[in-house]
Design an enzyme around this catalytic site. Structure first.
Site, PDB file in Angstrom:
ATOM      1  N   SER A  95     -19.843 -13.808  25.359  1.00  0.00           N
ATOM      2  CA  SER A  95     -19.876 -14.859  24.348  1.00  0.00           C
ATOM      3  C   SER A  95     -20.430 -14.327  23.020  1.00  0.00           C
ATOM      4  O   SER A  95     -19.918 -13.353  22.490  1.00  0.00           O
ATOM      5  CB  SER A  95     -20.684 -16.053  24.883  1.00  0.00           C
ATOM      6  OG  SER A  95     -20.431 -17.230  24.153  1.00  0.00           O
ATOM      7  N   ASP A 218     -10.648 -21.814  28.683  1.00  0.00           N
ATOM      8  CA  ASP A 218     -12.069 -21.685  28.326  1.00  0.00           C
ATOM      9  C   ASP A 218     -12.491 -22.933  27.546  1.00  0.00           C
ATOM     10  O   ASP A 218     -11.912 -23.259  26.515  1.00  0.00           O
ATOM     11  CB  ASP A 218     -12.269 -20.421  27.471  1.00  0.00           C
ATOM     12  CG  ASP A 218     -13.732 -20.099  27.194  1.00  0.00           C
ATOM     13  OD1 ASP A 218     -14.546 -21.042  27.082  1.00  0.00           O
ATOM     14  OD2 ASP A 218     -14.060 -18.908  27.067  1.00  0.00           O
ATOM     15  N   HIS A 246     -16.261 -20.692  30.872  1.00  0.00           N
ATOM     16  CA  HIS A 246     -16.667 -19.712  29.862  1.00  0.00           C
ATOM     17  C   HIS A 246     -17.464 -18.556  30.477  1.00  0.00           C
ATOM     18  O   HIS A 246     -17.964 -17.716  29.761  1.00  0.00           O
ATOM     19  CB  HIS A 246     -17.510 -20.445  28.807  1.00  0.00           C
ATOM     20  CG  HIS A 246     -17.848 -19.642  27.586  1.00  0.00           C
ATOM     21  ND1 HIS A 246     -16.896 -19.023  26.796  1.00  0.00           N
ATOM     22  CD2 HIS A 246     -19.052 -19.353  27.016  1.00  0.00           C
ATOM     23  CE1 HIS A 246     -17.496 -18.383  25.799  1.00  0.00           C
ATOM     24  NE2 HIS A 246     -18.801 -18.567  25.910  1.00  0.00           N
TER      25      HIS A 246
END
Length: 266
Positions: A95, A218, A246
């Site tokens: 991320s 996602d 995610h």
């Protein structure tokens, strides 16, 4: 400088010649790598750490001003690399850590061999120029307001939103526990830095070969973002996992491990 190791709760495992640094995302800590790191430790030396203010890092070292941009977090990464005299690094970031690793690789490309980005995003906000980031500014403002008013409520909302719900419910609970265990003030500041950041202008400056791993569904980062990065990163490969959520390194560890391993072996 040994305080860097303590500040960022640095842990080392594995015996390999080459080093992998695993860098966790917002609201998490190094335990998020528990489902894939041991497999890589059979072939590589593994560095796990917590960003300052996260996990079991030295929270007294956290300064709002320093960590008001990703540059502060990037410095954490470079401090660890320099303290441990690491070279030819494989950097695996989840991320927002994908962007932190990207900035570190722009600053010191000589330190890095490859970047692996899991669910990366250079900008989470939709833009009038047609860029799809996934969120409107009002969405982020509401999220930050919820964090301020009811931090536990935010965590219990966000965890099932971000984790693949078709998998073991225990994984969602683990993520919620991680969110809740973070200092609320620091978490809110990190959220603001994350969701309002825009590093699209930096993307073309990356020289290090990059693997982008994106879930097909996602909830945080739309597929268009992976495609955007693949188009603008000059030496990149995009791999789509047929998965929700995610956190594929938690919900789909075997597939995630295979994609990374295949990339590193080529």
């Amino acid at each position: 400088m040994n305080d860097v190791m303590k500040r960022n709760n640095v842990k080392v495992m594995g015996q390999g010649e080459q080093t992998i640094i695993f860098a966790h995302g917002f609201g998490c800590d190094q335990s998020m790598w528990q489902y894939i790191a041991p497999t890589f430790a059979e072939r590589y030396r593994i560095i796990l750490f917590d960003y300052t203010g996260s996990g079991n890092s030295d929270i007294t070292a956290y300064q709002s001003e320093k960590y008001s941009t990703l540059q502060g977090y990037m410095q954490d990464v470079l401090d660890i690399i320099e303290e441990m005299d690491l070279q030819q690094i494989l950097f695996i970031g989840h991320s927002i850590s994908s962007m932190i690793g990207m900035l570190a690789a722009i600053e010191r490309p000589d330190y890095f061999d490859k970047l692996i980005m899991i669910g990366p995003s250079p900008c989470y906000l939709n833009d009038t120029d047609g860029y799809v980031g996934g969120f409107e500014q009002s969405d982020i403002n509401e999220l930050l307001a919820l964090m301020e008013m009811n931090f536990a409520g935010w965590a219990s909302y966000m965890a099932p939103f971000a984790m693949d719900q078709s998998k073991d419910p225990k994984l969602t609970q683990e993520l919620e526990n991680s969110f809740v265990s973070t200092n609320p003030r620091i978490a809110r500041e990190f959220a603001e830095v994350t969701f309002f950041s825009d590093y699209r202008a930096s993307v073309p400056s990356v020289e290090v070969p990059t693997l982008i791993i994106q879930c097909s569904n996602d909830s945080i980062v739309p597929i268009e973002v992976g495609e955007y990065l693949n188009k603008h990163l000059q030496n990149s490969t995009l791999q789509i996992i047929d998965a929700r959520g995610h956190y594929p390194h938690i919900s789909q560890p075997l597939e995630t491990t295979k994609i990374i391993t295949d990339y590193l072996m080529n």
